[in-house]
Design a protein around this motif. Structure first.
Motif, PDB file in Angstrom:
ATOM      1  N   ALA A 160       0.839  -1.209   0.000  1.00 24.87           N
ATOM      2  CA  ALA A 160       0.000   0.000   0.000  1.00 24.87           C
ATOM      3  C   ALA A 160       0.867   1.250   0.000  1.00 24.87           C
ATOM      4  O   ALA A 160       0.603   2.206  -0.734  1.00 24.87           O
ATOM      5  CB  ALA A 160      -0.933  -0.016   1.218  1.00 24.87           C
ATOM      6  N   LYS A 161       1.925   1.231   0.817  1.00 22.07           N
ATOM      7  CA  LYS A 161       2.820   2.394   0.875  1.00 22.07           C
ATOM      8  C   LYS A 161       3.553   2.576  -0.454  1.00 22.07           C
ATOM      9  O   LYS A 161       3.642   3.688  -0.978  1.00 22.07           O
ATOM     10  CB  LYS A 161       3.832   2.202   2.008  1.00 22.07           C
ATOM     11  CG  LYS A 161       3.253   2.451   3.384  1.00 22.07           C
ATOM     12  CD  LYS A 161       4.305   2.296   4.468  1.00 22.07           C
ATOM     13  CE  LYS A 161       3.663   2.497   5.843  1.00 22.07           C
ATOM     14  NZ  LYS A 161       4.380   1.762   6.889  1.00 22.07           N
ATOM     15  N   ALA A 162       4.081   1.477  -0.983  1.00 22.67           N
ATOM     16  CA  ALA A 162       4.877   1.563  -2.219  1.00 22.67           C
ATOM     17  C   ALA A 162       4.053   2.081  -3.384  1.00 22.67           C
ATOM     18  O   ALA A 162       4.577   2.742  -4.287  1.00 22.67           O
ATOM     19  CB  ALA A 162       5.462   0.193  -2.552  1.00 22.67           C
ATOM     20  N   ASN A 163       2.761   1.786  -3.397  1.00 23.42           N
ATOM     21  CA  ASN A 163       1.896   2.177  -4.514  1.00 23.42           C
ATOM     22  C   ASN A 163       0.982   3.349  -4.179  1.00 23.42           C
ATOM     23  O   ASN A 163       0.119   3.706  -4.988  1.00 23.42           O
ATOM     24  CB  ASN A 163       1.082   0.957  -4.972  1.00 23.42           C
ATOM     25  CG  ASN A 163       1.976  -0.138  -5.537  1.00 23.42           C
ATOM     26  OD1 ASN A 163       2.414  -0.053  -6.673  1.00 23.42           O
ATOM     27  ND2 ASN A 163       2.283  -1.151  -4.730  1.00 23.42           N
ATOM     28  N   ASP A 164       1.161   3.923  -2.981  1.00 26.18           N
ATOM     29  CA  ASP A 164       0.390   5.096  -2.552  1.00 26.18           C
ATOM     30  C   ASP A 164      -1.111   4.851  -2.687  1.00 26.18           C
ATOM     31  O   ASP A 164      -1.845   5.667  -3.224  1.00 26.18           O
ATOM     32  CB  ASP A 164       0.810   6.332  -3.359  1.00 26.18           C
ATOM     33  CG  ASP A 164       0.314   7.612  -2.707  1.00 26.18           C
ATOM     34  OD1 ASP A 164       0.102   7.606  -1.478  1.00 26.18           O
ATOM     35  OD2 ASP A 164       0.126   8.616  -3.429  1.00 26.18           O
ATOM     36  N   ARG A 165      -1.538   3.703  -2.193  1.00 24.59           N
ATOM     37  CA  ARG A 165      -2.961   3.344  -2.221  1.00 24.59           C
ATOM     38  C   ARG A 165      -3.485   3.208  -0.792  1.00 24.59           C
ATOM     39  O   ARG A 165      -2.723   2.966   0.146  1.00 24.59           O
ATOM     40  CB  ARG A 165      -3.191   2.007  -2.938  1.00 24.59           C
ATOM     41  CG  ARG A 165      -2.806   1.955  -4.401  1.00 24.59           C
ATOM     42  CD  ARG A 165      -3.703   2.817  -5.289  1.00 24.59           C
ATOM     43  NE  ARG A 165      -3.142   4.145  -5.478  1.00 24.59           N
ATOM     44  CZ  ARG A 165      -3.675   5.073  -6.259  1.00 24.59           C
ATOM     45  NH1 ARG A 165      -4.785   4.834  -6.929  1.00 24.59           N
ATOM     46  NH2 ARG A 165      -3.104   6.247  -6.380  1.00 24.59           N
ATOM     47  N   VAL A 166      -4.799   3.331  -0.637  1.00 27.16           N
ATOM     48  CA  VAL A 166      -5.440   3.132   0.666  1.00 27.16           C
ATOM     49  C   VAL A 166      -5.553   1.634   0.936  1.00 27.16           C
ATOM     50  O   VAL A 166      -6.037   0.875   0.099  1.00 27.16           O
ATOM     51  CB  VAL A 166      -6.847   3.766   0.695  1.00 27.16           C
ATOM     52  CG1 VAL A 166      -7.608   3.369   1.967  1.00 27.16           C
ATOM     53  CG2 VAL A 166      -6.757   5.281   0.572  1.00 27.16           C
ATOM     54  N   LEU A 167      -5.111   1.221   2.123  1.00 25.12           N
ATOM     55  CA  LEU A 167      -5.371  -0.122   2.633  1.00 25.12           C
ATOM     56  C   LEU A 167      -6.126   0.054   3.946  1.00 25.12           C
ATOM     57  O   LEU A 167      -5.594   0.580   4.915  1.00 25.12           O
ATOM     58  CB  LEU A 167      -4.063  -0.891   2.876  1.00 25.12           C
ATOM     59  CG  LEU A 167      -4.222  -2.255   3.576  1.00 25.12           C
ATOM     60  CD1 LEU A 167      -5.057  -3.219   2.741  1.00 25.12           C
ATOM     61  CD2 LEU A 167      -2.855  -2.859   3.899  1.00 25.12           C
ATOM     62  N   MET A 168      -7.382  -0.365   3.945  1.00 25.11           N
ATOM     63  CA  MET A 168      -8.232  -0.250   5.138  1.00 25.11           C
ATOM     64  C   MET A 168      -8.654  -1.652   5.541  1.00 25.11           C
ATOM     65  O   MET A 168      -8.818  -2.533   4.690  1.00 25.11           O
ATOM     66  CB  MET A 168      -9.452   0.623   4.824  1.00 25.11           C
ATOM     67  CG  MET A 168     -10.404   0.816   5.995  1.00 25.11           C
ATOM     68  SD  MET A 168     -11.585   2.154   5.631  1.00 25.11           S
ATOM     69  CE  MET A 168     -12.812   1.846   6.919  1.00 25.11           C
ATOM     70  N   VAL A 169      -8.799  -1.871   6.847  1.00 23.94           N
ATOM     71  CA  VAL A 169      -9.204  -3.184   7.347  1.00 23.94           C
ATOM     72  C   VAL A 169     -10.646  -3.111   7.839  1.00 23.94           C
ATOM     73  O   VAL A 169     -11.026  -2.164   8.539  1.00 23.94           O
ATOM     74  CB  VAL A 169      -8.259  -3.667   8.467  1.00 23.94           C
ATOM     75  CG1 VAL A 169      -8.665  -5.058   8.952  1.00 23.94           C
ATOM     76  CG2 VAL A 169      -6.812  -3.694   7.956  1.00 23.94           C
ATOM     77  N   GLY A 170     -11.447  -4.109   7.468  1.00 22.68           N
ATOM     78  CA  GLY A 170     -12.878  -4.108   7.773  1.00 22.68           C
ATOM     79  C   GLY A 170     -13.184  -4.532   9.200  1.00 22.68           C
ATOM     80  O   GLY A 170     -13.661  -5.641   9.444  1.00 22.68           O
ATOM     81  N   GLN A 171     -12.908  -3.649  10.151  1.00 22.75           N
ATOM     82  CA  GLN A 171     -13.299  -3.879  11.549  1.00 22.75           C
ATOM     83  C   GLN A 171     -14.617  -3.143  11.778  1.00 22.75           C
ATOM     84  O   GLN A 171     -14.658  -2.046  12.317  1.00 22.75           O
ATOM     85  CB  GLN A 171     -12.203  -3.345  12.486  1.00 22.75           C
ATOM     86  CG  GLN A 171     -10.862  -4.039  12.342  1.00 22.75           C
ATOM     87  CD  GLN A 171     -10.746  -5.334  13.132  1.00 22.75           C
ATOM     88  OE1 GLN A 171      -9.761  -6.049  13.036  1.00 22.75           O
ATOM     89  NE2 GLN A 171     -11.770  -5.667  13.898  1.00 22.75           N
TER      90      GLN A 171
END
Length: 311
Positions: free
Chosen positions: A114-125
């Motif tokens: 996610a950091k390397a590609n500058d994308r959002v990574l969100m976890v479904g809590q």
């Protein structure tokens, strides 16, 4: 009226119970256009896709190549990492269901991608977005928390997954405890039992947080009815929430005779999953950190694995 930006093309990977819920809610959010459904079972994929005029695909590669802006990954835990990393490397923002992954190494791989590609990574809590949890957080905002007790029990699930109650259920409550205390878990004292499953189906988990708060989770698949309760004791009050009915009550002002004053705390009738997915869209649109980050997912997984003696 200001122009609303074009909807984000979104897909859902894995349409079991949770994936179907994601598809239903995504189809009703203006920020998203649900275009693609992936499930390895072709009939299942076609059935769900047909409900939303979406395209059904039956391979991970076809899903990754579907030209999506965003994706929800709700496939089995062990498949989360490879699919999520492939999507992130393709420039797709990802919300991955809890737990973030099957192993800490996999979770770190996802965070790095996610950091390397500058994308959002969100976890479904999703319980973070339960109005009752939000109401409790407001109620204890200026209080010194002493202890938290959470009960999450119910009958044996009709379909057994590959995990026991710690990964399936307690991960919700580990996240709630971290969220309410703003602190990390320092000590873990787990008691696990197995009665009918291959993995543990009963767990009593005790924690001490870095800031001194003590917490206890009771979770099982052996209670004939569902209970989801959250209790927080602070120096000045005691707050009780039912996470199913979303009723929240504060007890405060103890009298000389031992009685307390009580008041109901408002919790709004929002669907938690809709709030979660709207929050995902907000993070994509604004570039702000998502409400539940990959690092949050990693911490929750680490604690769960410590409870299982696998960390």
């Amino acid at each position: 009226m200001p122009n609303h930006p074009a909807p984000l093309k979104v897909g859902v990977a894995g349409v079991g119970v949770m994936g179907r819920n994601h598809a239903r809610v995504l189809s009703d959010i203006r920020d998203f256009a649900l275009t693609t459904i992936f499930d390895m079972d072709g009939l299942t994929a076609e059935g769900v896709a047909g409900l939303y005029d979406a395209t059904a695909v039956t391979t991970a590669q076809a899903f990754v190549d579907a030209g999506l802006d965003a994706a929800v990954v709700s496939t089995p835990n062990r498949t989360h990492a490879d699919l999520t990393v492939a999507l992130l490397e393709k420039g797709v923002h990802v919300l991955v269901e809890k737990p973030i992954a099957a192993t800490v190494a996999d979770a770190r791989r996802m965070i790095d991608a996610a950091k390397a590609n500058d994308r959002v990574l969100m976890v479904g809590q999703v319980e973070r977005f339960n109005p009752a949890v939000e109401a409790v957080k407001r109620a204890i905002a200026d209080e010194q928390v002493i202890s938290i007790q959470i009960t999450r029990v119910g009958p044996f699930p009709p379909r057994m997954g590959e995990v026991g109650v710690v990964i399936d259920l307690a991960v919700h409550d580990i996240d709630i405890i971290r969220h309410l205390t703003g602190s990390e878990v320092a000590e873990v004292q787990p008691q696990l039992a197995r009665t009918r499953a291959e993995r543990e189906d009963t767990a009593l988990l005790q924690f001490r947080m870095d800031n001194g708060v003590i917490a206890h989770i009771t979770t099982n698949w052996v209670t004939p009815y569902k209970v989801r309760t959250l209790q927080v004791a602070t120096q000045g009050k005691f707050v009780v929430a039912d996470l199913i009915t979303r009723q929240v009550t504060e007890y405060f002002g103890q009298q000389p005779d031992g009685s307390y004053q009580t008041r109901a705390v408002n919790s709004w009738p929002n669907e938690p999953l809709k709030k979660e997915l709207e929050s995902f869209a907000h993070a994509i649109r604004t570039g702000e950190a998502p409400a539940v980050t990959g690092e949050d997912g990693l911490r929750n997984l680490e604690v769960a694995l410590r409870c299982l003696g696998e960390a």
